[in-house]
Design an enzyme around this catalytic site. Structure first.
Site, PDB file in Angstrom:
ATOM      1  N   ARG A  37      -2.825 -14.556   2.742  1.00  0.00           N
ATOM      2  CA  ARG A  37      -2.671 -15.522   1.651  1.00  0.00           C
ATOM      3  C   ARG A  37      -2.792 -16.973   2.139  1.00  0.00           C
ATOM      4  O   ARG A  37      -2.107 -17.867   1.644  1.00  0.00           O
ATOM      5  CB  ARG A  37      -1.330 -15.346   0.934  1.00  0.00           C
ATOM      6  CG  ARG A  37      -1.199 -14.051   0.162  1.00  0.00           C
ATOM      7  CD  ARG A  37      -1.822 -14.198  -1.229  1.00  0.00           C
ATOM      8  NE  ARG A  37      -1.636 -12.997  -2.016  1.00  0.00           N
ATOM      9  CZ  ARG A  37      -0.752 -12.863  -3.004  1.00  0.00           C
ATOM     10  NH1 ARG A  37       0.006 -13.869  -3.341  1.00  0.00           N
ATOM     11  NH2 ARG A  37      -0.654 -11.739  -3.647  1.00  0.00           N
ATOM     12  N   ARG A  41      -1.140 -21.323  -3.371  1.00  0.00           N
ATOM     13  CA  ARG A  41      -0.347 -22.369  -4.034  1.00  0.00           C
ATOM     14  C   ARG A  41       0.402 -23.313  -3.116  1.00  0.00           C
ATOM     15  O   ARG A  41       0.856 -24.355  -3.557  1.00  0.00           O
ATOM     16  CB  ARG A  41       0.641 -21.708  -5.006  1.00  0.00           C
ATOM     17  CG  ARG A  41      -0.022 -21.212  -6.274  1.00  0.00           C
ATOM     18  CD  ARG A  41       0.893 -20.313  -7.061  1.00  0.00           C
ATOM     19  NE  ARG A  41       1.213 -19.139  -6.288  1.00  0.00           N
ATOM     20  CZ  ARG A  41       1.913 -18.100  -6.740  1.00  0.00           C
ATOM     21  NH1 ARG A  41       2.401 -18.125  -7.954  1.00  0.00           N
ATOM     22  NH2 ARG A  41       2.142 -17.065  -5.970  1.00  0.00           N
ATOM     23  N   ARG A  50      -7.063 -25.108  -8.966  1.00  0.00           N
ATOM     24  CA  ARG A  50      -6.540 -24.065  -9.866  1.00  0.00           C
ATOM     25  C   ARG A  50      -6.317 -24.629 -11.275  1.00  0.00           C
ATOM     26  O   ARG A  50      -6.544 -23.938 -12.267  1.00  0.00           O
ATOM     27  CB  ARG A  50      -5.227 -23.553  -9.269  1.00  0.00           C
ATOM     28  CG  ARG A  50      -4.442 -22.567 -10.053  1.00  0.00           C
ATOM     29  CD  ARG A  50      -5.028 -21.175  -9.975  1.00  0.00           C
ATOM     30  NE  ARG A  50      -4.221 -20.258 -10.779  1.00  0.00           N
ATOM     31  CZ  ARG A  50      -4.251 -20.191 -12.095  1.00  0.00           C
ATOM     32  NH1 ARG A  50      -5.066 -20.967 -12.790  1.00  0.00           N
ATOM     33  NH2 ARG A  50      -3.482 -19.337 -12.745  1.00  0.00           N
ATOM     34  N   ASP A  87      -8.735 -11.021  -5.562  1.00  0.00           N
ATOM     35  CA  ASP A  87      -7.480 -10.290  -5.672  1.00  0.00           C
ATOM     36  C   ASP A  87      -7.764  -8.797  -5.644  1.00  0.00           C
ATOM     37  O   ASP A  87      -8.864  -8.369  -6.003  1.00  0.00           O
ATOM     38  CB  ASP A  87      -6.736 -10.653  -6.959  1.00  0.00           C
ATOM     39  CG  ASP A  87      -5.281 -10.219  -6.877  1.00  0.00           C
ATOM     40  OD1 ASP A  87      -4.479 -10.925  -6.245  1.00  0.00           O
ATOM     41  OD2 ASP A  87      -4.948  -9.135  -7.395  1.00  0.00           O
ATOM     42  N   TYR A 163      -0.254  -0.500  -9.416  1.00  0.00           N
ATOM     43  CA  TYR A 163      -0.380  -1.547 -10.448  1.00  0.00           C
ATOM     44  C   TYR A 163      -1.006  -0.982 -11.716  1.00  0.00           C
ATOM     45  O   TYR A 163      -0.633  -1.358 -12.836  1.00  0.00           O
ATOM     46  CB  TYR A 163      -1.199  -2.731  -9.913  1.00  0.00           C
ATOM     47  CG  TYR A 163      -0.425  -3.552  -8.902  1.00  0.00           C
ATOM     48  CD1 TYR A 163       0.495  -4.516  -9.319  1.00  0.00           C
ATOM     49  CD2 TYR A 163      -0.566  -3.339  -7.543  1.00  0.00           C
ATOM     50  CE1 TYR A 163       1.231  -5.248  -8.397  1.00  0.00           C
ATOM     51  CE2 TYR A 163       0.162  -4.059  -6.608  1.00  0.00           C
ATOM     52  CZ  TYR A 163       1.062  -5.014  -7.042  1.00  0.00           C
ATOM     53  OH  TYR A 163       1.801  -5.731  -6.137  1.00  0.00           O
TER      54      TYR A 163
HETATM   55  O1  CP3 Z   1      -5.134 -14.010   1.510  1.00  0.00           O
HETATM   56  C1  CP3 Z   1      -5.813 -14.821   0.833  1.00  0.00           C
HETATM   57  O2  CP3 Z   1      -5.676 -16.060   0.928  1.00  0.00           O
HETATM   58  C2  CP3 Z   1      -6.914 -14.270  -0.059  1.00  0.00           C
HETATM   59  C3  CP3 Z   1      -6.585 -14.062  -1.419  1.00  0.00           C
HETATM   60  C4  CP3 Z   1      -5.640 -12.950  -1.877  1.00  0.00           C
HETATM   61  C5  CP3 Z   1      -4.903 -13.055  -3.101  1.00  0.00           C
HETATM   62  N1  CP3 Z   1      -4.309 -11.865  -3.334  1.00  0.00           N
HETATM   63  C6  CP3 Z   1      -4.858 -14.258  -3.932  1.00  0.00           C
HETATM   64  C7  CP3 Z   1      -3.793 -14.410  -4.951  1.00  0.00           C
HETATM   65  C8  CP3 Z   1      -5.385 -11.670  -1.366  1.00  0.00           C
HETATM   66  C9  CP3 Z   1      -5.871 -11.048  -0.053  1.00  0.00           C
HETATM   67  C10 CP3 Z   1      -4.557 -11.001  -2.306  1.00  0.00           C
HETATM   68  C11 CP3 Z   1      -4.125  -9.600  -2.140  1.00  0.00           C
HETATM   69  C12 CP3 Z   1      -3.122  -9.037  -3.066  1.00  0.00           C
HETATM   70  N2  CP3 Z   1      -3.010  -9.251  -4.417  1.00  0.00           N
HETATM   71  C13 CP3 Z   1      -2.173  -8.055  -2.702  1.00  0.00           C
HETATM   72  C14 CP3 Z   1      -2.033  -7.428  -1.327  1.00  0.00           C
HETATM   73  C15 CP3 Z   1      -1.405  -8.321  -0.313  1.00  0.00           C
HETATM   74  C16 CP3 Z   1       0.039  -8.677  -0.588  1.00  0.00           C
HETATM   75  O3  CP3 Z   1       0.289  -9.886  -0.728  1.00  0.00           O
HETATM   76  O4  CP3 Z   1       0.884  -7.787  -0.604  1.00  0.00           O
HETATM   77  C17 CP3 Z   1      -1.427  -7.748  -3.848  1.00  0.00           C
HETATM   78  C18 CP3 Z   1      -0.274  -6.754  -3.934  1.00  0.00           C
HETATM   79  C19 CP3 Z   1      -1.964  -8.495  -4.937  1.00  0.00           C
HETATM   80  C20 CP3 Z   1      -1.572  -8.446  -6.368  1.00  0.00           C
HETATM   81  C21 CP3 Z   1      -1.095  -9.758  -6.855  1.00  0.00           C
HETATM   82  N3  CP3 Z   1      -1.893 -10.877  -7.004  1.00  0.00           N
HETATM   83  C22 CP3 Z   1       0.211 -10.097  -7.289  1.00  0.00           C
HETATM   84  C23 CP3 Z   1       1.408  -9.158  -7.271  1.00  0.00           C
HETATM   85  C24 CP3 Z   1       0.166 -11.438  -7.680  1.00  0.00           C
HETATM   86  C25 CP3 Z   1       1.280 -12.216  -8.323  1.00  0.00           C
HETATM   87  C26 CP3 Z   1       2.271 -12.722  -7.334  1.00  0.00           C
HETATM   88  C27 CP3 Z   1       1.886 -14.102  -6.889  1.00  0.00           C
HETATM   89  O5  CP3 Z   1       1.895 -14.349  -5.669  1.00  0.00           O
HETATM   90  O6  CP3 Z   1       1.620 -14.922  -7.767  1.00  0.00           O
HETATM   91  C28 CP3 Z   1      -1.146 -11.924  -7.475  1.00  0.00           C
HETATM   92  C29 CP3 Z   1      -1.651 -13.289  -7.741  1.00  0.00           C
HETATM   93  C30 CP3 Z   1      -2.377 -14.003  -6.648  1.00  0.00           C
HETATM   94  N4  CP3 Z   1      -3.284 -13.441  -5.790  1.00  0.00           N
HETATM   95  C31 CP3 Z   1      -2.290 -15.391  -6.375  1.00  0.00           C
HETATM   96  C32 CP3 Z   1      -3.175 -15.648  -5.321  1.00  0.00           C
HETATM   97  C33 CP3 Z   1      -3.474 -16.980  -4.685  1.00  0.00           C
HETATM   98  C34 CP3 Z   1      -1.439 -16.392  -7.157  1.00  0.00           C
HETATM   99  C35 CP3 Z   1      -2.026 -16.666  -8.506  1.00  0.00           C
HETATM  100  C36 CP3 Z   1      -2.227 -18.145  -8.857  1.00  0.00           C
HETATM  101  O7  CP3 Z   1      -2.606 -18.956  -7.999  1.00  0.00           O
HETATM  102  O8  CP3 Z   1      -2.042 -18.461 -10.028  1.00  0.00           O
END
Ligand code: CP3
Length: 357
Positions: A37, A41, A50, A87, A163
């Site tokens: 990640r 944010r 964003r 994602d 999910y």
């Molecule tokens: O690593 C990186 O920088 C690349 C981008 C990336 C995102 N999600 C961007 C994201 C990667 C590799 C993921 C993987 C992901 N997504 C996983 C597996 C890794 C982990 O963290 O366990 C999972 C379970 C998800 C599902 C997911 N996406 C959830 C549960 C959420 C909401 C929680 C949160 O952090 O907001 C997301 C949203 C998400 N994915 C965001 C980002 C930058 C935030 C959304 C936003 O910016 O509005």
């Protein structure tokens, strides 16, 4: 073979990029580093971009913006790898399940209840719907510094299935486990669809320029051993086998978060080249049990990165002391959290590149 031949490009890169050398089994000094990640944010430049787009999924499907967000942490910090900005839930979306990200709530999907719902999903439009992601990969591949590796990724089938079945995040995975335990053959059909979609999706990422791919199995650790073998190990093994047939030179990493004592079996049985250690894995145990077989990646607690200071420095020294003499990639034990001060990321990278004292 009239293809552009992405593997030949990958093979040439193996001799020079630090992250690829580490995944090839070399102890690289200082160890290459990237952070789960790393785009997101905690970066003001991410929040600004964003704010220009409607939803998070719109950002994932806008190649110019997604490529820009992928590159932001590389410009600011110079990590050894960029990870595609997307994602794991774009796969269910491309299979035909609605996916929405609500502010402060995380992902929301109409829960998949059984075979009828499964029959409505289809691979037919997968690549058409995911083509913006492939375009993002192409753009990033053309814009990265020569020494920086591009990592593609997908969710592992089990985690993506949770999910899809729960309709979002969960505390106990009761609905997914009820389906899996009551009707294992029916649940296998969902997993089989996800194996197919994920292998095809990662193949296209590699053809577009991804040099490594990582499978995120965030919820692997909630499965008891037999279920772990069936729904965490076997699907990843199948995806790795497919990728290795078509792209033998492209390393694959797995992140079976929470796998505990199942880590060694996962590493051996899946055929992966690299394994992500979660925060709870003792680095010296990983050195003894995993590092002789695969490249290990990890595992600073993301909240130590938030805290910074002497506590972070001590934790980094412990990890480097245990793991940096073997094939190793520095990372966190889970994703960066939004409250992380960007200065702490810069300090962390300095600490890792200075080496153990
Ligand atoms: O690593 C990186 O920088 C690349 C981008 C990336 C995102 N999600 C961007 C994201 C990667 C590799 C993921 C993987 C992901 N997504 C996983 C597996 C890794 C982990 O963290 O366990 C999972 C379970 C998800 C599902 C997911 N996406 C959830 C549960 C959420 C909401 C929680 C949160 O952090 O907001 C997301 C949203 C998400 N994915 C965001 C980002 C930058 C935030 C959304 C936003 O910016 O509005």
């Amino acid at each position: 073979m009239t293809d552009p031949d992405p593997d030949a490009r990958g093979a040439r890169a193996i001799v020079r990029k630090p992250l690829l050398r580490a995944l090839d089994g070399e102890a690289v000094s200082p160890p290459p580093l990237w952070l789960m990640r790393q785009a997101g944010r905690y970066l003001p430049e991410y929040r600004a971009l964003r704010a220009e787009v409607g939803s998070f999924l719109d950002l994932c499907y806008a190649p110019d913006k997604a490529a820009e967000v992928t590159l932001q942490p590389i410009r600011r910090f110079g990590m050894d790898a960029a990870i595609l900005f997307s994602d794991i839930l774009v796969v269910p979306h491309a299979l035909g399940q609605d996916v929405a990200f609500r502010e402060g709530e995380g992902p929301v999907l109409p829960p998949l209840a059984a075979a009828d719902d499964l029959a409505r999903l289809s691979l037919e439009r997968l690549h058409e719907r995911l083509s913006p992601v492939y375009e993002t990969v192409e753009r990033v591949a053309g814009a990265l510094p020569a020494e920086t590796t591009l990592i593609g990724f997908a969710g592992a089938p089990w985690t993506v299935a949770t999910y899809m079945v729960e309709g979002g995040s969960s505390r106990d995975f009761a609905a997914t486990k009820a389906w899996a335990y009551d009707d294992p053959a029916g649940f296998d059909a969902l997993i089989a669809l996800l194996i197919e979609a994920t292998a095809a999706y990662l193949d296209r990422q590699v053809r577009a320029g991804a040099e490594v791919v990582q499978l995120f199995d965030t919820w692997a650790g909630v499965l008891p051993p037999d279920a772990f073998r069936r729904w965490a190990i076997a699907p990843v093994q199948a995806i790795v086998a497919r990728l290795k047939t078509d792209h033998p030179g492209v390393p694959v990493s797995g992140f079976p978060r929470g796998a505990g004592l199942m880590y060694p079996e996962y590493a051996a049985a899946t055929g992966i080249d690299g394994i992500g250690l979660d925060t709870a894995v003792p680095p010296e145990q990983a050195a003894a049990l995993l590092q002789p077989h695969v490249t290990v990646q990890g595992n600073l607690d993301p909240l130590k990165l938030v805290a910074g200071g002497a506590g972070m420095a001590a934790a980094v020294a412990d990890i480097l002391g245990a793991l940096s003499s073997g094939p190793f990639i520095f990372n966190l034990g889970h994703g960066i959290v939004p409250q992380t001060p960007p200065e702490h990321v810069a300090t962390l990278i300095d600490l890792v590149r200075e080496g153990p004292r």
